[in-house]
Design a protein around this motif. Sequence first.
Motif, PDB file in Angstrom:
ATOM      1  N   SER A  39       0.865  -1.197   0.068  1.00 34.07           N
ATOM      2  CA  SER A  39       0.098  -0.117  -0.154  1.00 34.07           C
ATOM      3  C   SER A  39       0.766   1.276  -0.048  1.00 34.07           C
ATOM      4  O   SER A  39       0.408   2.420  -0.088  1.00 34.07           O
ATOM      5  N   MET A  40       2.306   1.165   0.166  1.00 30.77           N
ATOM      6  CA  MET A  40       3.227   2.180   0.090  1.00 30.77           C
ATOM      7  C   MET A  40       4.059   1.957  -0.818  1.00 30.77           C
ATOM      8  O   MET A  40       4.818   0.627  -0.856  1.00 30.77           O
ATOM      9  N   ILE A  41       4.439   2.933  -1.574  1.00 31.68           N
ATOM     10  CA  ILE A  41       5.487   2.674  -2.582  1.00 31.68           C
ATOM     11  C   ILE A  41       6.633   3.607  -2.310  1.00 31.68           C
ATOM     12  O   ILE A  41       6.258   4.623  -2.396  1.00 31.68           O
ATOM     13  N   LEU A  42       7.808   3.040  -2.367  1.00 33.12           N
ATOM     14  CA  LEU A  42       9.066   4.047  -2.245  1.00 33.12           C
ATOM     15  C   LEU A  42       9.563   4.731  -3.475  1.00 33.12           C
ATOM     16  O   LEU A  42       8.917   4.075  -4.463  1.00 33.12           O
ATOM     17  N   GLU A  43       9.591   5.939  -3.416  1.00 31.69           N
ATOM     18  CA  GLU A  43      10.131   6.546  -4.581  1.00 31.69           C
ATOM     19  C   GLU A  43      11.304   5.889  -5.402  1.00 31.69           C
ATOM     20  O   GLU A  43      11.198   6.112  -6.629  1.00 31.69           O
ATOM     21  N   ARG A  44      12.204   5.292  -4.796  1.00 34.57           N
ATOM     22  CA  ARG A  44      13.270   4.679  -5.457  1.00 34.57           C
ATOM     23  C   ARG A  44      12.771   3.414  -6.094  1.00 34.57           C
ATOM     24  O   ARG A  44      13.410   2.853  -6.953  1.00 34.57           O
ATOM     25  N   ASP A  45      11.380   3.016  -5.910  1.00 36.54           N
ATOM     26  CA  ASP A  45      10.767   1.842  -6.688  1.00 36.54           C
ATOM     27  C   ASP A  45      10.191   2.365  -7.833  1.00 36.54           C
ATOM     28  O   ASP A  45       9.896   1.470  -8.509  1.00 36.54           O
ATOM     29  N   ILE A  46      10.021   3.500  -8.144  1.00 37.31           N
ATOM     30  CA  ILE A  46       9.497   4.142  -9.461  1.00 37.31           C
ATOM     31  C   ILE A  46      10.437   3.968 -10.444  1.00 37.31           C
ATOM     32  O   ILE A  46      11.757   4.246 -10.632  1.00 37.31           O
ATOM     33  N   GLY A  47       9.934   3.243 -11.639  1.00 43.23           N
ATOM     34  CA  GLY A  47      10.716   3.031 -12.993  1.00 43.23           C
ATOM     35  C   GLY A  47      11.640   2.198 -12.799  1.00 43.23           C
ATOM     36  O   GLY A  47      12.677   2.052 -13.856  1.00 43.23           O
ATOM     37  N   VAL A  48      11.684   0.993 -11.881  1.00 41.81           N
ATOM     38  CA  VAL A  48      12.817   0.109 -11.775  1.00 41.81           C
ATOM     39  C   VAL A  48      12.186  -1.286 -11.620  1.00 41.81           C
ATOM     40  O   VAL A  48      11.084  -1.043 -11.215  1.00 41.81           O
ATOM     41  N   LEU A  49      12.722  -2.382 -11.942  1.00 42.91           N
ATOM     42  CA  LEU A  49      12.236  -3.575 -11.627  1.00 42.91           C
ATOM     43  C   LEU A  49      12.957  -4.147 -10.418  1.00 42.91           C
ATOM     44  O   LEU A  49      14.463  -4.283 -10.475  1.00 42.91           O
ATOM     45  N   LYS A  50      12.570  -4.168  -9.336  1.00 40.99           N
ATOM     46  CA  LYS A  50      13.261  -4.825  -8.090  1.00 40.99           C
ATOM     47  C   LYS A  50      13.368  -6.269  -8.031  1.00 40.99           C
ATOM     48  O   LYS A  50      12.422  -6.825  -8.617  1.00 40.99           O
ATOM     49  N   PRO A  51      14.290  -6.715  -7.261  1.00 37.67           N
ATOM     50  CA  PRO A  51      14.289  -8.191  -7.214  1.00 37.67           C
ATOM     51  C   PRO A  51      13.009  -8.690  -6.516  1.00 37.67           C
ATOM     52  O   PRO A  51      12.652  -7.974  -5.563  1.00 37.67           O
ATOM     53  N   GLY A  52      12.320  -9.621  -7.171  1.00 37.69           N
ATOM     54  CA  GLY A  52      11.211 -10.208  -6.618  1.00 37.69           C
ATOM     55  C   GLY A  52      10.026  -9.328  -7.127  1.00 37.69           C
ATOM     56  O   GLY A  52       8.762  -9.641  -7.018  1.00 37.69           O
ATOM     57  N   TRP A  53      10.236  -8.353  -8.016  1.00 38.95           N
ATOM     58  CA  TRP A  53       9.252  -7.542  -8.709  1.00 38.95           C
ATOM     59  C   TRP A  53       9.424  -7.574 -10.095  1.00 38.95           C
ATOM     60  O   TRP A  53       9.214  -6.825 -10.956  1.00 38.95           O
ATOM     61  N   SER A  54       9.695  -8.871 -10.580  1.00 40.74           N
ATOM     62  CA  SER A  54      10.161  -9.191 -12.226  1.00 40.74           C
ATOM     63  C   SER A  54       9.166  -8.833 -12.905  1.00 40.74           C
ATOM     64  O   SER A  54       9.203  -8.720 -14.333  1.00 40.74           O
ATOM     65  N   ASP A  55       7.627  -8.912 -12.469  1.00 43.43           N
ATOM     66  CA  ASP A  55       6.557  -8.493 -13.280  1.00 43.43           C
ATOM     67  C   ASP A  55       5.966  -7.286 -13.118  1.00 43.43           C
ATOM     68  O   ASP A  55       4.941  -7.160 -13.605  1.00 43.43           O
ATOM     69  N   LEU A  56       6.490  -6.214 -12.331  1.00 40.90           N
ATOM     70  CA  LEU A  56       5.914  -5.123 -11.967  1.00 40.90           C
ATOM     71  C   LEU A  56       6.709  -4.028 -12.243  1.00 40.90           C
ATOM     72  O   LEU A  56       8.025  -3.909 -11.701  1.00 40.90           O
ATOM     73  N   VAL A  57       6.183  -2.956 -12.935  1.00 38.05           N
ATOM     74  CA  VAL A  57       6.958  -1.663 -13.091  1.00 38.05           C
ATOM     75  C   VAL A  57       5.988  -0.659 -12.918  1.00 38.05           C
ATOM     76  O   VAL A  57       4.791  -0.545 -13.041  1.00 38.05           O
ATOM     77  N   ILE A  58       6.369   0.521 -12.063  1.00 36.42           N
ATOM     78  CA  ILE A  58       5.560   1.444 -11.509  1.00 36.42           C
ATOM     79  C   ILE A  58       6.123   2.910 -12.044  1.00 36.42           C
ATOM     80  O   ILE A  58       7.437   3.053 -11.842  1.00 36.42           O
ATOM     81  N   LEU A  59       5.163   3.632 -12.848  1.00 39.60           N
ATOM     82  CA  LEU A  59       5.621   5.009 -13.262  1.00 39.60           C
ATOM     83  C   LEU A  59       4.743   5.961 -12.769  1.00 39.60           C
ATOM     84  O   LEU A  59       3.567   5.515 -12.383  1.00 39.60           O
ATOM     85  N   THR A  60       5.064   6.990 -12.808  1.00 40.66           N
ATOM     86  CA  THR A  60       4.430   8.298 -12.319  1.00 40.66           C
ATOM     87  C   THR A  60       3.620   8.876 -13.489  1.00 40.66           C
ATOM     88  O   THR A  60       2.470   9.591 -13.194  1.00 40.66           O
ATOM     89  N   GLU A  61       4.028   8.707 -14.687  1.00 46.77           N
ATOM     90  CA  GLU A  61       3.410   9.009 -15.994  1.00 46.77           C
ATOM     91  C   GLU A  61       2.934   7.735 -16.666  1.00 46.77           C
ATOM     92  O   GLU A  61       3.682   6.771 -16.848  1.00 46.77           O
ATOM     93  N   PRO A  62       1.819   7.881 -17.638  1.00 51.50           N
ATOM     94  CA  PRO A  62       1.612   6.729 -18.392  1.00 51.50           C
ATOM     95  C   PRO A  62       2.740   6.766 -19.751  1.00 51.50           C
ATOM     96  O   PRO A  62       2.792   7.761 -20.504  1.00 51.50           O
TER      97      PRO A  62
END
Length: 109
Positions: A39-62
Motif C-alpha cells: 500500500s506504500m511505494i517508495l520513490e526509489r521503486d518508481i521506474g525500476v524492476l526490483k528483485p522479486g518484482w520481475s513482473d511489475l513496473v511502476i511509473l508516475t506518468e503513462p
Amino acid sequence: MKLYFYFLENGNIRIEVCEAEKDYKSYFLQEKVNGCYNSMILERDIGVLKPGWSDLVILTEPDTKKAKQIYSDWIHQNIAIKQKEIEKKQEEISELEQKLGIVQNFKTP
C-alpha cells in the motif's frame, strides 16, 4: 496524483492506474491494485524492476514505451547472466569429462 502499474503476465503487459498520495520519498496508494501487495511505494521503486518484482513496473506518468524498455533491459541482463552460468557449467562438465577419461584410461601397473 496517479501511479501507473505495468504487469508482465501471460505474454501481455497489463496496465492499472491508481490514485496515490505523495509523501516524503513515498507514495501511499488510495486503492488496491490487483497484483500489487504493497500500500506504500517508495520513490526509489518508481521506474525500476526490483528483485522479486520481475513482473511489475511502476511509473508516475503513462509511458508504455518506457515500461517496455525497462522490461527489455531486465530480460537482456538476465539472459546475459544465464549465459555466463551456462558457460561456467560447460567448463565444469569439460573438467569432469577429462577426469573421467583419466579414470577410464587408467591401467594398473
